[in-house]
Enzyme design. Structure first.
Site, PDB file in Angstrom:
ATOM      1  N   CYS A   1     -13.399  58.234 -94.728  1.00  0.00           N
ATOM      2  CA  CYS A   1     -12.560  57.078 -95.057  1.00  0.00           C
ATOM      3  C   CYS A   1     -12.965  55.866 -94.203  1.00  0.00           C
ATOM      4  O   CYS A   1     -12.870  55.910 -92.970  1.00  0.00           O
ATOM      5  CB  CYS A   1     -11.101  57.451 -94.800  1.00  0.00           C
ATOM      6  SG  CYS A   1     -10.011  56.058 -94.830  1.00  0.00           S
TER       7      CYS A   1
ATOM      8  N   TYR B   1      -6.730  71.186 -86.612  1.00  0.00           N
ATOM      9  CA  TYR B   1      -7.661  70.111 -86.219  1.00  0.00           C
ATOM     10  C   TYR B   1      -6.853  68.928 -85.685  1.00  0.00           C
ATOM     11  O   TYR B   1      -6.000  68.388 -86.382  1.00  0.00           O
ATOM     12  CB  TYR B   1      -8.491  69.727 -87.448  1.00  0.00           C
ATOM     13  CG  TYR B   1      -9.381  68.512 -87.294  1.00  0.00           C
ATOM     14  CD1 TYR B   1     -10.032  68.220 -86.097  1.00  0.00           C
ATOM     15  CD2 TYR B   1      -9.600  67.656 -88.376  1.00  0.00           C
ATOM     16  CE1 TYR B   1     -10.849  67.114 -85.981  1.00  0.00           C
ATOM     17  CE2 TYR B   1     -10.431  66.549 -88.268  1.00  0.00           C
ATOM     18  CZ  TYR B   1     -11.052  66.283 -87.061  1.00  0.00           C
ATOM     19  OH  TYR B   1     -11.860  65.181 -86.939  1.00  0.00           O
TER      20      TYR B   1
ATOM     21  N   ASN C   1      -7.384  65.815 -85.277  1.00  0.00           N
ATOM     22  CA  ASN C   1      -7.365  64.560 -86.026  1.00  0.00           C
ATOM     23  C   ASN C   1      -6.506  64.639 -87.289  1.00  0.00           C
ATOM     24  O   ASN C   1      -6.222  63.608 -87.901  1.00  0.00           O
ATOM     25  CB  ASN C   1      -8.788  64.104 -86.378  1.00  0.00           C
ATOM     26  CG  ASN C   1      -9.350  63.165 -85.325  1.00  0.00           C
ATOM     27  OD1 ASN C   1      -8.615  62.709 -84.451  1.00  0.00           O
ATOM     28  ND2 ASN C   1     -10.631  62.882 -85.400  1.00  0.00           N
ATOM     29  N   TYR C   2      -6.127  65.871 -87.702  1.00  0.00           N
ATOM     30  CA  TYR C   2      -5.134  65.995 -88.774  1.00  0.00           C
ATOM     31  C   TYR C   2      -3.813  66.349 -88.083  1.00  0.00           C
ATOM     32  O   TYR C   2      -3.215  67.398 -88.334  1.00  0.00           O
ATOM     33  CB  TYR C   2      -5.542  67.069 -89.791  1.00  0.00           C
ATOM     34  CG  TYR C   2      -6.837  66.799 -90.516  1.00  0.00           C
ATOM     35  CD1 TYR C   2      -7.317  65.494 -90.676  1.00  0.00           C
ATOM     36  CD2 TYR C   2      -7.587  67.834 -91.064  1.00  0.00           C
ATOM     37  CE1 TYR C   2      -8.505  65.248 -91.349  1.00  0.00           C
ATOM     38  CE2 TYR C   2      -8.778  67.587 -91.745  1.00  0.00           C
ATOM     39  CZ  TYR C   2      -9.232  66.292 -91.876  1.00  0.00           C
ATOM     40  OH  TYR C   2     -10.422  66.047 -92.541  1.00  0.00           O
TER      41      TYR C   2
ATOM     42  N   GLY D   1      -9.534  56.491 -82.384  1.00  0.00           N
ATOM     43  CA  GLY D   1      -8.854  57.769 -82.567  1.00  0.00           C
ATOM     44  C   GLY D   1      -9.808  58.821 -83.109  1.00  0.00           C
ATOM     45  O   GLY D   1      -9.775  59.983 -82.695  1.00  0.00           O
ATOM     46  N   HIS D   2     -10.678  58.395 -84.022  1.00  0.00           N
ATOM     47  CA  HIS D   2     -11.558  59.340 -84.724  1.00  0.00           C
ATOM     48  C   HIS D   2     -12.531  60.026 -83.759  1.00  0.00           C
ATOM     49  O   HIS D   2     -12.603  61.251 -83.716  1.00  0.00           O
ATOM     50  CB  HIS D   2     -12.319  58.565 -85.792  1.00  0.00           C
ATOM     51  CG  HIS D   2     -13.112  59.417 -86.726  1.00  0.00           C
ATOM     52  ND1 HIS D   2     -12.532  60.263 -87.645  1.00  0.00           N
ATOM     53  CD2 HIS D   2     -14.472  59.558 -86.901  1.00  0.00           C
ATOM     54  CE1 HIS D   2     -13.487  60.882 -88.340  1.00  0.00           C
ATOM     55  NE2 HIS D   2     -14.657  60.469 -87.903  1.00  0.00           N
TER      56      HIS D   2
ATOM     57  N   SER E   1       0.234  56.608 -82.431  1.00  0.00           N
ATOM     58  CA  SER E   1      -0.388  55.422 -81.834  1.00  0.00           C
ATOM     59  C   SER E   1       0.534  54.205 -81.863  1.00  0.00           C
ATOM     60  O   SER E   1       0.184  53.164 -81.315  1.00  0.00           O
ATOM     61  CB  SER E   1      -1.703  55.094 -82.558  1.00  0.00           C
ATOM     62  OG  SER E   1      -1.492  54.992 -83.950  1.00  0.00           O
TER      63      SER E   1
HETATM   64  P1  FDA Z   1      -4.889  55.683 -84.382  1.00  0.00           P
HETATM   65  O1  FDA Z   1      -5.118  54.319 -83.911  1.00  0.00           O
HETATM   66  O2  FDA Z   1      -3.578  55.978 -85.027  1.00  0.00           O
HETATM   67  O3  FDA Z   1      -5.161  56.688 -83.189  1.00  0.00           O
HETATM   68  C1  FDA Z   1      -5.071  58.093 -83.297  1.00  0.00           C
HETATM   69  C2  FDA Z   1      -4.825  58.696 -81.908  1.00  0.00           C
HETATM   70  O4  FDA Z   1      -5.869  58.317 -81.009  1.00  0.00           O
HETATM   71  C3  FDA Z   1      -3.524  58.216 -81.253  1.00  0.00           C
HETATM   72  O5  FDA Z   1      -3.022  59.235 -80.415  1.00  0.00           O
HETATM   73  C4  FDA Z   1      -3.991  57.041 -80.422  1.00  0.00           C
HETATM   74  O6  FDA Z   1      -3.131  56.719 -79.362  1.00  0.00           O
HETATM   75  C5  FDA Z   1      -5.344  57.522 -79.929  1.00  0.00           C
HETATM   76  N1  FDA Z   1      -6.260  56.407 -79.703  1.00  0.00           N
HETATM   77  C6  FDA Z   1      -6.649  55.486 -80.629  1.00  0.00           C
HETATM   78  N2  FDA Z   1      -7.491  54.622 -80.067  1.00  0.00           N
HETATM   79  C7  FDA Z   1      -7.617  54.963 -78.774  1.00  0.00           C
HETATM   80  C8  FDA Z   1      -8.361  54.413 -77.686  1.00  0.00           C
HETATM   81  N3  FDA Z   1      -9.117  53.349 -77.840  1.00  0.00           N
HETATM   82  N4  FDA Z   1      -8.243  54.999 -76.475  1.00  0.00           N
HETATM   83  C9  FDA Z   1      -7.454  56.081 -76.312  1.00  0.00           C
HETATM   84  N5  FDA Z   1      -6.743  56.645 -77.302  1.00  0.00           N
HETATM   85  C10 FDA Z   1      -6.832  56.096 -78.531  1.00  0.00           C
HETATM   86  N6  FDA Z   1     -10.754  62.639 -89.982  1.00  0.00           N
HETATM   87  C11 FDA Z   1     -11.983  63.230 -90.092  1.00  0.00           C
HETATM   88  O7  FDA Z   1     -12.431  63.905 -89.171  1.00  0.00           O
HETATM   89  N7  FDA Z   1     -12.731  63.022 -91.204  1.00  0.00           N
HETATM   90  C12 FDA Z   1     -12.311  62.262 -92.239  1.00  0.00           C
HETATM   91  O8  FDA Z   1     -13.026  62.108 -93.224  1.00  0.00           O
HETATM   92  C13 FDA Z   1     -11.019  61.652 -92.149  1.00  0.00           C
HETATM   93  N8  FDA Z   1     -10.525  60.887 -93.155  1.00  0.00           N
HETATM   94  C14 FDA Z   1      -9.267  60.321 -93.042  1.00  0.00           C
HETATM   95  C15 FDA Z   1      -8.749  59.547 -94.091  1.00  0.00           C
HETATM   96  C16 FDA Z   1      -7.483  58.966 -93.987  1.00  0.00           C
HETATM   97  C17 FDA Z   1      -6.960  58.144 -95.120  1.00  0.00           C
HETATM   98  C18 FDA Z   1      -6.720  59.181 -92.809  1.00  0.00           C
HETATM   99  C19 FDA Z   1      -5.344  58.579 -92.690  1.00  0.00           C
HETATM  100  C20 FDA Z   1      -7.237  59.931 -91.771  1.00  0.00           C
HETATM  101  C21 FDA Z   1      -8.493  60.521 -91.877  1.00  0.00           C
HETATM  102  N9  FDA Z   1      -9.021  61.303 -90.856  1.00  0.00           N
HETATM  103  C22 FDA Z   1     -10.267  61.870 -90.980  1.00  0.00           C
HETATM  104  C23 FDA Z   1      -8.240  61.539 -89.639  1.00  0.00           C
HETATM  105  C24 FDA Z   1      -8.624  60.541 -88.560  1.00  0.00           C
HETATM  106  O9  FDA Z   1      -9.846  60.937 -87.987  1.00  0.00           O
HETATM  107  C25 FDA Z   1      -7.541  60.531 -87.462  1.00  0.00           C
HETATM  108  O10 FDA Z   1      -6.307  60.190 -88.001  1.00  0.00           O
HETATM  109  C26 FDA Z   1      -7.938  59.591 -86.322  1.00  0.00           C
HETATM  110  O11 FDA Z   1      -7.239  59.940 -85.171  1.00  0.00           O
HETATM  111  C27 FDA Z   1      -7.652  58.162 -86.696  1.00  0.00           C
HETATM  112  O12 FDA Z   1      -8.094  57.270 -85.739  1.00  0.00           O
HETATM  113  P2  FDA Z   1      -7.473  55.793 -85.717  1.00  0.00           P
HETATM  114  O13 FDA Z   1      -8.082  55.090 -84.581  1.00  0.00           O
HETATM  115  O14 FDA Z   1      -7.545  55.215 -87.067  1.00  0.00           O
HETATM  116  O15 FDA Z   1      -5.947  56.133 -85.478  1.00  0.00           O
END
Ligand code: FDA
Length: 510
Positions: free
Chosen positions: A153, A448, A450-451, A160-161, A97
């Site tokens: 978390c 998975y 998301n991992y 992303g989630h 990201s």
């Molecule tokens: P980030 O912003 O990095 O985005 C991740 C991906 O999605 C990137 O490819 C990004 O470009 C894309 N993206 C983000 N926002 C977007 C948008 N608005 N439109 C289009 N694309 C977009 N998973 C799980 O299922 N259960 C859990 O309990 C956990 N726990 C957990 C704990 C910790 C400490 C971490 C680091 C990670 C998890 N995860 C998880 C994994 C988590 O679900 C995964 O990393 C998600 O993609 C994170 O989303 P973010 O928006 O935070 O990430």
């Protein structure tokens, strides 16, 4: 360098034109000459990713306050040959990201984080830049008997989630976060703002588990809230793996957990511990029961007596308190807001597997031995079954449903930011992953999204064919990968939204 400079100047001037057009505050675009830029560049949860030697700094970081600013960014990036990375919570395991090898712009969703709850309708609109903690907090402010089945978390971003699936302690009762998404707003490659009806069912299907980054920028999601009892029960039972009986209990957990009542979630975390100069490995049985303590004890005595769960091991609390409990936070729901406390920032590498057949006891003995050689290692086993068995593999792109006993995540952390540490730790983790190969899902070995794990395969820079990308795509999406590629061809035929693991175009003869 010269090209990057030209891109930079033209992009900024294009965006400035839009600022006038949209009469907005100019603080939404940050370039390298501005003080905020470097703190935005380094705002991430896994700093190991930014050590990558091939990645370059973004030409600009846009923190939009509305959809029009996202549309302007997409238009200006396309016009000036820049790629786009979208960041919501910044937790991507491989930094996709905020990292890119060619000139690019980051759209950082931090200012789009509102949550609006409609308790009567049992729905909510949540913007992608909100964290899971903010969502859970907002629900609890309105109702003590509603919740949402997403990750554990609180600092994880909704954007992303949800777009990658998303599971947590209510996965057995209600499935994934993406299963409960009922509408969304997305800005596509043409800069159009589309809701579910306008984007059509194919694209709406794709963004619920197929990864948003391949299809556009998802601005907000409408979700169906779920019901939770006023009182839930939690426990954390620690068992040393020096005791052989612990291996027996973990082994048995594999047979009983996925068949238990949908209200019960018990995950197992195997981890290295270092206490008073002693090193050992323990298993933590970490549980949420959507019900009262007495019913949990009755259930456990009947179905899983091997754990010897006692009432004194358990605590009754509200659902929102259980969110804090799982996050290891004190009993103050306000801690779920924003990034007030974030204990999760560290250098780490992770990999995942799905288990369809119980793993022999001896393998857990081997895991213990391996863990004794390496600090800060975790194996997290999240149970499936329940609602996950009832949803078809093709309902959304996330295919890991009936037949999966549990998901495994292997994670190694370290605290020194250097190349040798990165090499040693990832090498160790890959060794563990090889060791587990005979015991996990096969043909292909599943993972998975998301991992995220780039070891399982990546796109070639430029254009990767659908056939080449199947190597990694079918691990994440199984038979849904083809449909994802077909949707991609329809909605983004120029492959504007791309990264190392974005969905490729589906060209029949490739
Ligand atoms: P980030 O912003 O990095 O985005 C991740 C991906 O999605 C990137 O490819 C990004 O470009 C894309 N993206 C983000 N926002 C977007 C948008 N608005 N439109 C289009 N694309 C977009 N998973 C799980 O299922 N259960 C859990 O309990 C956990 N726990 C957990 C704990 C910790 C400490 C971490 C680091 C990670 C998890 N995860 C998880 C994994 C988590 O679900 C995964 O990393 C998600 O993609 C994170 O989303 P973010 O928006 O935070 O990430």
């Amino acid at each position: 360098c010269i090209n990057a400079k030209a891109n930079h100047t033209e992009f900024v001037s294009c965006m400035n034109n839009h600022i006038i057009l949209f009469a907005n505050d100019s603080r939404y675009l940050f370039t390298e000459d501005m003080p905020m830029y470097s703190s935005l560049v380094t705002s991430q949860h896994n700093p190991r990713c930014s050590n990558s030697t091939t990645s370059i700094k973004p030409v600009g970081i846009v923190t939009p306050q509305n959809e029009a600013e996202i549309q302007a960014t997409i238009m200006c990036s396309q016009k000036h040959g820049l790629q786009v990375r979208v960041r919501s919570g910044g937790h991507d395991y491989e930094g996709l990201s905020y990292l890119c090898k060619t000139p690019f712009v980051v759209i950082d969703m931090r200012n789009l984080r509102s949550v609006s709850i409609d308790i009567e309708d049992e729905t909510a609109w949540v913007q992608s830049g909100a964290t899971l903690g903010e969502l859970y907090y907002s629900i609890a402010q309105k109702s003590q008997t509603h919740g949402f089945p997403a990750g554990i978390c609180p600092s994880v971003g909704v954007g992303g989630h949800f777009s990658g699936g998303g599971f947590g302690t209510m996965v057995r009762k209600y499935g994934l976060a993406a299963d409960s998404v009922i509408d969304a707003y997305l800005v596509d490659a043409k800069g159009r703002l589309l809701d579910r009806e306008e984007m059509g069912e194919d694209l709406f299907w794709a963004i619920r588990g197929g990864g948003g980054a391949s299809f556009g920028v998802i601005v907000s999601w409408k979700i169906k809230l779920v019901r939770v009892p006023e009182k839930v029960t939690v426990f954390n039972v620690h068992k040393s793996m020096d005791d052989q009986n612990t291996t027996e209990i973990i082994h048995h957990w594999q047979y009983v957990m996925h068949k238990m009542k949908h209200e019960l979630f018990i995950r197992v975390i195997i981890q290295y511990i270092h206490d008073n100069k002693n090193t050992s490995v323990e298993a933590v049985f970490n549980s949420l029961f959507l019900g009262e303590l007495k019913d949990l004890i009755t259930l456990m005595n009947k179905k899983f007596p091997e754990l010897h769960l006692k009432p004194k091991d358990c605590i009754e609390m509200s659902w929102i308190e259980s969110v804090l409990y799982f996050a290891g936070l004190e009993k103050t729901p306000e801690l779920l807001l924003g990034n007030k406390t974030d204990p999760y920032v560290s250098y780490f590498k992770a990999k995942s597997d799905f288990v369809t057949k119980a793993i022999p006891k001896q393998v857990f003995v081997g895991i213990r031995e391996k863990f004794l050689q390496q600090k800060l290692v975790f194996l997290i086993m999240d149970p499936y079954g329940g609602r996950m068995n009832e949803i078809s593999e093709s309902h959304i792109p996330f295919p890991h449903r009936r037949g999966n006993l549990y998901n495994m995540q292997y994670l190694v952390k370290w605290d020194v930011n250097d190349v040798q540490a990165l090499h040693d730790h990832t090498h160790w983790l890959r060794g563990l992953y090889r060791y587990m190969e005979p015991y996990v899902s096969k043909h292909p070995r599943r993972a998975y999204l998301n991992y995220r794990d780039l070891d399982i395969g990546t796109n070639r820079q430029g254009n990767t064919s659908y056939v080449e990308a199947r190597v990694w795509g079918e691990k994440y999406f199984s038979g849904n990968f083809k449909r994802l590629a077909q949707v991609k061809s329809k909605v983004d035929p120029d492959n504007f939204f791309r990264n190392e693991q974005s969905i490729p175009l589906h060209i029949k003869h490739s």
